[in-house]
Design a protein around this motif. Sequence first.
Motif, PDB file in Angstrom:
ATOM      1  N   GLN A 104      29.879  40.628  32.296  1.00 49.62           N
ATOM      2  CA  GLN A 104      29.496  41.904  32.024  1.00 49.62           C
ATOM      3  C   GLN A 104      30.178  43.052  32.975  1.00 49.62           C
ATOM      4  O   GLN A 104      30.924  43.708  32.714  1.00 49.62           O
ATOM      5  CB  GLN A 104      27.910  42.002  32.461  1.00 49.62           C
ATOM      6  N   GLU A 105      29.975  42.682  34.101  1.00 52.79           N
ATOM      7  CA  GLU A 105      31.048  43.475  35.122  1.00 52.79           C
ATOM      8  C   GLU A 105      32.194  42.561  35.516  1.00 52.79           C
ATOM      9  O   GLU A 105      31.859  41.477  36.104  1.00 52.79           O
ATOM     10  CB  GLU A 105      30.039  43.695  36.395  1.00 52.79           C
ATOM     11  N   ARG A 106      33.191  42.993  35.083  1.00 53.19           N
ATOM     12  CA  ARG A 106      34.503  42.023  35.308  1.00 53.19           C
ATOM     13  C   ARG A 106      34.855  41.665  36.756  1.00 53.19           C
ATOM     14  O   ARG A 106      34.690  42.585  37.712  1.00 53.19           O
ATOM     15  CB  ARG A 106      35.762  42.633  34.436  1.00 53.19           C
ATOM     16  N   ILE A 107      35.146  40.360  36.974  1.00 52.06           N
ATOM     17  CA  ILE A 107      35.471  39.869  38.398  1.00 52.06           C
ATOM     18  C   ILE A 107      36.695  40.775  38.780  1.00 52.06           C
ATOM     19  O   ILE A 107      37.610  40.739  37.995  1.00 52.06           O
ATOM     20  CB  ILE A 107      35.640  38.385  38.416  1.00 52.06           C
ATOM     21  N   GLU A 108      36.596  41.240  40.195  1.00 55.30           N
ATOM     22  CA  GLU A 108      37.927  42.000  40.497  1.00 55.30           C
ATOM     23  C   GLU A 108      38.953  41.068  41.096  1.00 55.30           C
ATOM     24  O   GLU A 108      38.379  40.096  42.041  1.00 55.30           O
ATOM     25  CB  GLU A 108      37.369  42.887  41.625  1.00 55.30           C
ATOM     26  N   ILE A 109      40.225  41.025  40.701  1.00 58.05           N
ATOM     27  CA  ILE A 109      41.215  39.969  41.424  1.00 58.05           C
ATOM     28  C   ILE A 109      42.333  41.133  41.674  1.00 58.05           C
ATOM     29  O   ILE A 109      42.664  42.292  40.905  1.00 58.05           O
ATOM     30  CB  ILE A 109      41.465  38.994  40.385  1.00 58.05           C
ATOM     31  N   ASP A 110      43.071  40.537  42.693  1.00 59.82           N
ATOM     32  CA  ASP A 110      44.229  41.484  43.123  1.00 59.82           C
ATOM     33  C   ASP A 110      45.602  40.402  43.416  1.00 59.82           C
ATOM     34  O   ASP A 110      46.507  41.141  43.736  1.00 59.82           O
ATOM     35  CB  ASP A 110      43.928  42.367  44.167  1.00 59.82           C
ATOM     36  N   THR A 111      45.214  39.402  42.936  1.00 60.70           N
ATOM     37  CA  THR A 111      46.439  38.409  43.255  1.00 60.70           C
ATOM     38  C   THR A 111      46.353  37.429  42.116  1.00 60.70           C
ATOM     39  O   THR A 111      45.150  36.706  41.915  1.00 60.70           O
ATOM     40  CB  THR A 111      46.549  37.629  44.536  1.00 60.70           C
ATOM     41  N   VAL A 112      47.370  36.838  41.396  1.00 64.55           N
ATOM     42  CA  VAL A 112      47.477  35.857  40.649  1.00 64.55           C
ATOM     43  C   VAL A 112      48.721  35.099  40.939  1.00 64.55           C
ATOM     44  O   VAL A 112      49.815  35.670  41.260  1.00 64.55           O
ATOM     45  CB  VAL A 112      47.687  36.471  39.304  1.00 64.55           C
ATOM     46  N   TYR A 113      48.425  33.797  41.021  1.00 65.44           N
ATOM     47  CA  TYR A 113      49.651  32.815  41.175  1.00 65.44           C
ATOM     48  C   TYR A 113      49.621  31.762  40.613  1.00 65.44           C
ATOM     49  O   TYR A 113      48.618  30.979  40.283  1.00 65.44           O
ATOM     50  CB  TYR A 113      49.360  32.571  42.877  1.00 65.44           C
ATOM     51  N   PHE A 114      50.682  31.610  39.919  1.00 70.76           N
ATOM     52  CA  PHE A 114      50.985  30.497  38.931  1.00 70.76           C
ATOM     53  C   PHE A 114      51.880  29.464  39.717  1.00 70.76           C
ATOM     54  O   PHE A 114      52.778  29.557  40.300  1.00 70.76           O
ATOM     55  CB  PHE A 114      51.983  30.724  37.897  1.00 70.76           C
ATOM     56  N   GLY A 115      50.989  28.116  39.974  1.00 73.66           N
ATOM     57  CA  GLY A 115      51.672  27.169  40.635  1.00 73.66           C
ATOM     58  C   GLY A 115      51.697  25.784  39.866  1.00 73.66           C
ATOM     59  O   GLY A 115      51.163  25.688  38.680  1.00 73.66           O
ATOM     60  N   GLY A 116      52.123  24.723  40.591  1.00 73.38           N
ATOM     61  CA  GLY A 116      52.237  23.586  39.849  1.00 73.38           C
ATOM     62  C   GLY A 116      52.607  22.324  40.698  1.00 73.38           C
ATOM     63  O   GLY A 116      52.119  22.263  41.615  1.00 73.38           O
ATOM     64  N   GLY A 117      53.147  21.243  39.992  1.00 65.99           N
ATOM     65  CA  GLY A 117      54.010  21.486  38.877  1.00 65.99           C
ATOM     66  C   GLY A 117      55.075  22.395  38.928  1.00 65.99           C
ATOM     67  O   GLY A 117      55.209  22.962  39.883  1.00 65.99           O
ATOM     68  N   THR A 118      55.459  22.880  37.791  1.00 63.22           N
ATOM     69  CA  THR A 118      56.359  24.284  37.814  1.00 63.22           C
ATOM     70  C   THR A 118      55.916  24.981  36.458  1.00 63.22           C
ATOM     71  O   THR A 118      55.758  24.501  35.325  1.00 63.22           O
ATOM     72  CB  THR A 118      57.818  23.621  37.521  1.00 63.22           C
ATOM     73  N   PRO A 119      55.510  26.036  36.879  1.00 65.76           N
ATOM     74  CA  PRO A 119      55.175  26.970  35.650  1.00 65.76           C
ATOM     75  C   PRO A 119      56.394  27.272  34.853  1.00 65.76           C
ATOM     76  O   PRO A 119      56.301  27.282  33.599  1.00 65.76           O
ATOM     77  CB  PRO A 119      54.622  28.007  36.306  1.00 65.76           C
ATOM     78  N   SER A 120      57.706  27.233  35.221  1.00 70.27           N
ATOM     79  CA  SER A 120      58.714  27.634  34.481  1.00 70.27           C
ATOM     80  C   SER A 120      59.070  26.957  33.086  1.00 70.27           C
ATOM     81  O   SER A 120      59.410  27.532  31.964  1.00 70.27           O
ATOM     82  CB  SER A 120      60.047  27.901  35.096  1.00 70.27           C
ATOM     83  N   GLU A 144      42.675  40.336  30.101  1.00 73.01           N
ATOM     84  CA  GLU A 144      41.502  40.721  29.337  1.00 73.01           C
ATOM     85  C   GLU A 144      40.305  40.131  29.957  1.00 73.01           C
ATOM     86  O   GLU A 144      39.084  40.829  29.687  1.00 73.01           O
ATOM     87  CB  GLU A 144      41.488  39.913  28.017  1.00 73.01           C
ATOM     88  N   VAL A 145      40.160  39.197  30.564  1.00 70.16           N
ATOM     89  CA  VAL A 145      38.854  38.778  31.064  1.00 70.16           C
ATOM     90  C   VAL A 145      38.592  39.493  32.521  1.00 70.16           C
ATOM     91  O   VAL A 145      37.456  39.610  32.797  1.00 70.16           O
ATOM     92  CB  VAL A 145      39.146  37.322  31.429  1.00 70.16           C
ATOM     93  N   PHE A 146      39.739  39.363  33.487  1.00 73.00           N
ATOM     94  CA  PHE A 146      39.467  39.769  34.973  1.00 73.00           C
ATOM     95  C   PHE A 146      39.710  41.413  34.980  1.00 73.00           C
ATOM     96  O   PHE A 146      40.527  42.015  33.905  1.00 73.00           O
ATOM     97  CB  PHE A 146      40.225  39.267  35.769  1.00 73.00           C
ATOM     98  N   SER A 147      39.142  42.156  35.934  1.00 72.38           N
ATOM     99  CA  SER A 147      39.799  43.403  36.323  1.00 72.38           C
ATOM    100  C   SER A 147      40.760  43.315  37.202  1.00 72.38           C
ATOM    101  O   SER A 147      40.568  42.860  38.472  1.00 72.38           O
ATOM    102  CB  SER A 147      38.514  44.103  37.009  1.00 72.38           C
ATOM    103  N   LEU A 148      41.828  43.529  36.929  1.00 71.32           N
ATOM    104  CA  LEU A 148      43.047  43.238  37.821  1.00 71.32           C
ATOM    105  C   LEU A 148      43.636  44.514  38.200  1.00 71.32           C
ATOM    106  O   LEU A 148      44.096  45.381  37.376  1.00 71.32           O
ATOM    107  CB  LEU A 148      44.209  42.374  36.762  1.00 71.32           C
TER     108      LEU A 148
END
Lengths: 604, 375
Positions: free
Chosen positions: B51-67, B83-87
């Motif tokens: 309802q109240e979107r989760i606030e985030i301020d970092t996003v990190y794609f790791g792996g494996g390799t995202p590329s 769309e889901v989080f409050s970025l």
Amino acid sequence: MTEKQAHIRNFSIIAHIDHGKSTLADRLLEMTSAVAHRDMEEQLLDNMDLERERGITIKARAVHLNYRASDGQEYEFNLIDTPGHVDFGYEVSRSLKACEGALLVVDATQGVEAQTLANAYLAIDNDLEIIPVINKIDLPSADVEKVRAEIEDIIGVSAEGCPAVSAKAGINIEQVLEHIVTDVPPPQGDPDAPLKCLIFDSYYDSYLGVVVDIRVFDGTVRAGDRIRLMSTEKCFDVVSVGVLTPFGIRETESLSAGDVGYITASIKTVGDTRVGDTITTETDGADEPLPGFRRAQPMVYAGIYPADGARYGDLRDALEKLRLNDASLAFEPETSVALGFGFRCGFLGLLHMEIIEERLEREFNLDLITTAPSVIYKIVTRTGEVRMVDNPSSYPSPDEIEQALEPMVKADVITPTEYIGGLMDLCQERRGEFIDMKYIDADRVELHYILPLNEIIYDFFDALKSRSKGYASLDYTFSEYRPSKLVKLDFLLNGEQVDALSFIVHEEKAYPRARKIAQKLKDNIPRQLFEIPIQAAVGAKIIARETVKAMRKDVLAKCYGGDITRKKKLLEKQKEGKKKMRKLGSVEVSPEAFMAVLKLDDES
Amino acid sequence: MTNHKAGLYIHVPFCAKKCAYCDFYSLSGRADVMDLYLSALVREIDGYRRQERIEIDTVYFGGGTPSPLGAGRLAAILDAVVEVFSLSTDSEITTEINPVTDSLSLQRDLKAAGFNRISVGVQSTSDAELSALGRPHTAAEALDALAHIRAAGFENFSADLMYAIPGQSTASFQKTLSDVLSFDPPHLSVYGLIVEPGTSFFDRRDALSLPGDDAERDLYDLCCSTLEQAGYEHYEISNYARPGRRCLHNLKYWRLSPYIGCGPAAHSFFDGVRYANRADLDAYLTAPLSLRYTEERPTPRDLAEEYAMLGLRLKEGISLSRFRRMSGHDFAYTAKEAERRCISAGYMTEVGDRLALTEEGFYVSNAILAELSGD
């Protein structure tokens, strides 16, 4: 001599280690009784796993056999097995005392060895008839005639017509049995005289209590008799008497002069039944005991500690159980600052010590830390007091000592001639005093030295073997205490003395030993957060030093979200590991490292 | 200091080729299921809709390799996240890339999709070392990738480097450092090779000519001094940054801030619970939410310990008062003597409320932590 005595033969088998004594005993049992081959456990006389594995007999046992000889008559044989190692020399001598004859087994490929000789002399001293048996004739390198000549030249007993056998392959065993009948004298003694029995072994059985193996020299003993042990004057009621057969215990109505068998009585501990003691009756007993009794005295002492301090109670229980069967094992509690609670244990020799350690570890599942073995030093103080010191931590300070004496042994080394140089070097290095050298034949010599016992317990046996490619053999007996220049060597970690590492050493050896052990400490103490100075000291004087440098890497290089729980566990494991460490002062050392430092591998 | 906004980690379990030292969950040869993975991931992300979107301020794609996913799929994931989080508008949005799947157009597309930070796995600029590591790219490709990042206009990026590689000399490590420094990266992560169980290195570890602890430490010291001279702050045991360029996402781990991990084998610390997804791509494809299991619900005392264990990885260290509030007792209260010795030996400093390890202390931090635990 009674009719019964005329058909008794009491004998032992003596040999150098590995010459096939136990295998021959098996064959004799097989041939004399209906012990079916398939039912027979290999080497029946040796009861303990450990004995079997090492091929040595630790405790003597007697077994009663029946044999119908080629003269058509039925004979009773009592085969008394003897321990084969120098540590048990006194026990060997008591077993021999119970016999009239001995089979001297000599390996046809090895010839006479140090223990062959030592045991043969013991047998001769006890007036035993010696029947040489040349064994292992099935091996390609067997040289029967050469060994026969050796036996005659060196030991001085006739080997003409002596049996040449293969105990393993079962060749000529019949001849051995016939020689026992014809050559071993029947026992003497008066069945109606006052009772005189020699104790040559005793052991604790959980059903029967203490079982005492005896040879009756005079008189007769029955269940219900009240007996007296002459060295202690303690009296007991006989519960049963009998013989040990290959099938187990067989009770008999009595044992009388000439018989070998066992008695059980209301005896609680083997400590009361000292090997060599004489049993008589409480009333109308013998006036004089049989000659030659002495208490088996420990010659070597070491501290034994549980690696896990919480198992101190288990260690005490285990030692008590072992002592039930081994009166020569001595122990009393001791405390070390470094190692916590443990026991100061006394042993007949190094092998005895090893056997006890192995049994504690194997049968009682204990991990042990054992300090360096020590002999017993005799210290005369300035005040004239004489102290026997078996523990470096109770060694008096130099200014209290008027004179220090150390035990010396007479050592006989038999070696192929090509190793004479190396072995004489070894004996010189170990402060040996040369007595003489005798050629046994063109290829082998016997070296006689007086050596300090503390040099022998410092890895002498391994050094001897390594310098002779395993061919040299050793036998030694205590000779005397001699004045010596001894010092106590201490080790300090971070400036704090570690009591468990101290030992007594001859002045001349102090420097090399100090350097060597300091080096070993350096190699075995894992690097820690802070630098650790190692010092070796005699009194206040530092004679060697090393440093364990501070560790330089102990890090989790990568630690991100995913791993945190796992990494935490890694660190917790590390903390757990720390708890197993022994604190030597402020320094943590694993039990393994501690043992590595104390391991006496001087040759490597 | 404490940031209550969460970080979001996206685990991409694909790679061109498994490296010999890598113990992260990744699979090669599964390009066929990338779209299925994408939709599963979007479903998992969707599960965090509130309802109240989760606030985030970092996003990190790791792996494996995202590329290998390609810029299109990476952009689609970011869209789902937005769309889901409050970025937050000033969020740090990073993806790792492997030089072998890199191109200038990929970099431009990533920039366009909204990524503002790239972390590139260079590891070494010696081809011999790269092949010893089982890396699928050459030194030239790695340097090209750095050039592409610059050319695409990324101001914030990081290069991953490695030392204690079998066969590596001091000189070759020095060369790797200077090759990479010529691109003036704002951030560097420099790791000593760890031979982890379950890797191909581990299986043949006795045959590898690995440097001993002393040689490894010499390389670490060389790294510290070289990067210090070049003006970097050594802000975590293995991480170095220009002012203002520390990795905000990774700081969340070390500062005990919340983070959410999506994708197979991803770990989360959210709402006071440590939980994770099992490492099973196939199961993930069909039922992404079924893989979750709870690792731990740390007690305040556990959290205090984690705070110390993680916080002492950082140059900034820990706040003694925060530790006291969390645990109810003073830090190392059973090991005051050890603490004093650590400080006098130069492993640690205590200034006001803050206790921190020095560069000397960083590389023996496990032993220090064990020492300070006191029992």
